[in-house]
Design a protein around this motif. Structure first.
Motif, PDB file in Angstrom:
ATOM      1  N   ASP A 168      -7.725   1.317 -11.046  1.00  0.00           N
ATOM      2  CA  ASP A 168      -6.434   0.697 -10.752  1.00  0.00           C
ATOM      3  C   ASP A 168      -5.761   1.526  -9.657  1.00  0.00           C
ATOM      4  N   ALA A 169      -5.431   0.889  -8.540  1.00  0.00           N
ATOM      5  CA  ALA A 169      -4.936   1.637  -7.377  1.00  0.00           C
ATOM      6  C   ALA A 169      -3.672   2.429  -7.692  1.00  0.00           C
ATOM      7  N   ALA A 170      -2.750   1.821  -8.428  1.00  0.00           N
ATOM      8  CA  ALA A 170      -1.499   2.508  -8.741  1.00  0.00           C
ATOM      9  C   ALA A 170      -1.750   3.699  -9.664  1.00  0.00           C
ATOM     10  N   ASP A 171      -2.578   3.495 -10.679  1.00  0.00           N
ATOM     11  CA  ASP A 171      -2.908   4.591 -11.590  1.00  0.00           C
ATOM     12  C   ASP A 171      -3.636   5.715 -10.862  1.00  0.00           C
ATOM     13  N   ARG A 172      -4.580   5.342 -10.014  1.00  0.00           N
ATOM     14  CA  ARG A 172      -5.351   6.355  -9.284  1.00  0.00           C
ATOM     15  C   ARG A 172      -4.436   7.179  -8.376  1.00  0.00           C
ATOM     16  N   ALA A 173      -3.466   6.530  -7.745  1.00  0.00           N
ATOM     17  CA  ALA A 173      -2.530   7.251  -6.882  1.00  0.00           C
ATOM     18  C   ALA A 173      -1.710   8.252  -7.689  1.00  0.00           C
ATOM     19  N   LYS A 174      -1.291   7.849  -8.889  1.00  0.00           N
ATOM     20  CA  LYS A 174      -0.528   8.764  -9.746  1.00  0.00           C
ATOM     21  C   LYS A 174      -1.391   9.944 -10.183  1.00  0.00           C
TER      22      LYS A 174
ATOM     23  N   LEU B 298       0.828  -1.199   0.000  1.00  0.00           N
ATOM     24  CA  LEU B 298       0.000   0.000   0.000  1.00  0.00           C
ATOM     25  C   LEU B 298       0.862   1.248   0.000  1.00  0.00           C
ATOM     26  N   GLY B 299       1.951   1.215   0.765  1.00  0.00           N
ATOM     27  CA  GLY B 299       2.847   2.360   0.792  1.00  0.00           C
ATOM     28  C   GLY B 299       3.463   2.618  -0.564  1.00  0.00           C
ATOM     29  N   THR B 300       3.776   1.531  -1.292  1.00  0.00           N
ATOM     30  CA  THR B 300       4.361   1.691  -2.617  1.00  0.00           C
ATOM     31  C   THR B 300       3.378   2.352  -3.565  1.00  0.00           C
ATOM     32  N   VAL B 301       2.101   1.994  -3.474  1.00  0.00           N
ATOM     33  CA  VAL B 301       1.087   2.594  -4.334  1.00  0.00           C
ATOM     34  C   VAL B 301       0.897   4.061  -3.999  1.00  0.00           C
ATOM     35  N   ALA B 302       0.874   4.377  -2.703  1.00  0.00           N
ATOM     36  CA  ALA B 302       0.540   5.734  -2.288  1.00  0.00           C
ATOM     37  C   ALA B 302       1.685   6.715  -2.497  1.00  0.00           C
ATOM     38  N   ALA B 303       2.930   6.230  -2.395  1.00  0.00           N
ATOM     39  CA  ALA B 303       4.074   7.138  -2.469  1.00  0.00           C
ATOM     40  C   ALA B 303       4.384   7.466  -3.928  1.00  0.00           C
ATOM     41  N   GLN B 304       4.164   8.707  -4.313  1.00  0.00           N
ATOM     42  CA  GLN B 304       4.420   9.144  -5.676  1.00  0.00           C
ATOM     43  C   GLN B 304       5.345  10.353  -5.648  1.00  0.00           C
ATOM     44  N   ALA B 305       6.087  10.513  -6.726  1.00  0.00           N
ATOM     45  CA  ALA B 305       6.968  11.670  -6.852  1.00  0.00           C
ATOM     46  C   ALA B 305       6.304  12.679  -7.773  1.00  0.00           C
ATOM     47  N   ALA B 306       5.925  13.830  -7.238  1.00  0.00           N
ATOM     48  CA  ALA B 306       5.310  14.875  -8.056  1.00  0.00           C
ATOM     49  C   ALA B 306       6.324  15.391  -9.066  1.00  0.00           C
ATOM     50  N   PRO B 307       5.860  16.022 -10.146  1.00  0.00           N
ATOM     51  CA  PRO B 307       6.803  16.565 -11.136  1.00  0.00           C
ATOM     52  C   PRO B 307       7.827  17.502 -10.501  1.00  0.00           C
ATOM     53  N   THR B 308       9.043  17.430 -10.994  1.00  0.00           N
ATOM     54  CA  THR B 308      10.095  18.330 -10.526  1.00  0.00           C
ATOM     55  C   THR B 308       9.696  19.765 -10.846  1.00  0.00           C
ATOM     56  N   THR B 309       9.759  20.629  -9.845  1.00  0.00           N
ATOM     57  CA  THR B 309       9.235  21.986  -9.976  1.00  0.00           C
ATOM     58  C   THR B 309      10.345  23.016  -9.835  1.00  0.00           C
ATOM     59  N   PRO B 310      10.449  23.961 -10.770  1.00  0.00           N
ATOM     60  CA  PRO B 310      11.438  25.036 -10.623  1.00  0.00           C
ATOM     61  C   PRO B 310      11.172  25.864  -9.369  1.00  0.00           C
ATOM     62  N   ASN B 311      12.184  26.575  -8.922  1.00  0.00           N
ATOM     63  CA  ASN B 311      12.044  27.445  -7.754  1.00  0.00           C
ATOM     64  C   ASN B 311      11.550  28.811  -8.224  1.00  0.00           C
TER      65      ASN B 311
END
Length: 226
Positions: free
Chosen positions: A98-104, A17-30
């Motif tokens: 799909d849990a992984a897709d929905r998390a993304k 579940l942690g693997t599905v929930a943990a996502q990396a948002a797009p890299t964002t400029p400062n």
């Protein structure tokens, strides 16, 4: 032994579940504090067969962040109103069921609509020129942002993709995500009727009146000469 197996199974489930929930948002400029205004509604009025650079860029950003997914931008005109007909809408396929897709999908939407470190609401949606979003029977509209997500009753429930419509500025990569214009102007001055006004920092900063009765002026770094 059975108890140990039960505990191990529970741990595996938690890790999964942690693997599905943990996502990396797009890299964002400062980004600096200045930000684009919310996109007004500007619906499709023409038929164009070319995909615009903004939707293409967002598609590439999503692929780089979440892995390659099916997507679509251009559709032939069919009598209905759709920014797809002008090449300025992106359908990016995530499966809600799909849990992984929905998390993304929810990670991406959360990133788009989050308040940034400067207190700007819906910051990345504004910087990308997003006009509206549709996902899982709901719509978010930049032209009435405080309404939040509201029910969407169109023919498609949008449970197999996120729909993103862009303003023309967003479609043509003329917003600050692409230009970072909010960081580029430094200090500028305008002389009108003898009154000198100056802004600095970014394009959306306020003008400040510096002096009256001015005939001419020069800006040199931090100094203003009149």
């Amino acid at each position: 032994m059975r108890g140990i197996k039960t505990v191990l199974a529970a741990l595996v489930a938690v890790i999964a579940l942690g693997t599905v929930a943990a996502q990396a948002a797009p890299t964002t400029p400062n980004f600096a504090a200045g930000i684009d205004p919310y996109s007004a509604y500007d619906g499709q009025t023409t038929c164009e067969s070319s995909a615009k650079p903004g939707p293409l860029g967002v598609r590439d950003l999503l692929n780089a962040t979440y892995g390659n997914h099916t997507s679509g931008i251009v559709r032939n005109c069919d009598g209905a109103t759709s920014e797809h007909h002008e090449g300025r809408a992106l359908d990016y396929h995530f499966n809600y069921f799909d849990a992984a897709d929905r998390a993304k999908a929810e990670d991406f939407l959360g990133w788009l609509l989050a308040t940034d470190q400067h207190g700007n609401k819906h910051a990345m949606a504004r910087r990308l020129g997003v006009m509206y979003l549709i996902w899982n029977n709901k719509i978010w509209e930049a032209y009435r942002p405080d309404a939040g997500w509201t029910p969407y009753n169109g023919a498609s429930p949008h449970q197999d993709h996120i729909h993103i419509s862009f303003s023309w500025a967003g479609a043509n990569k003329q917003t600050s995500w692409w230009t970072q214009a909010a960081q580029q102007i430094g200090r500028i001055g305008v002389l009108s009727g003898g009154t000198l006004s100056v802004k600095e920092g970014d394009l959306w900063s306020s003008w400040t009146t510096q002096a009256h009765g001015v005939a001419k002026f020069e800006i040199d770094g931090d100094r203003i000469g009149v």
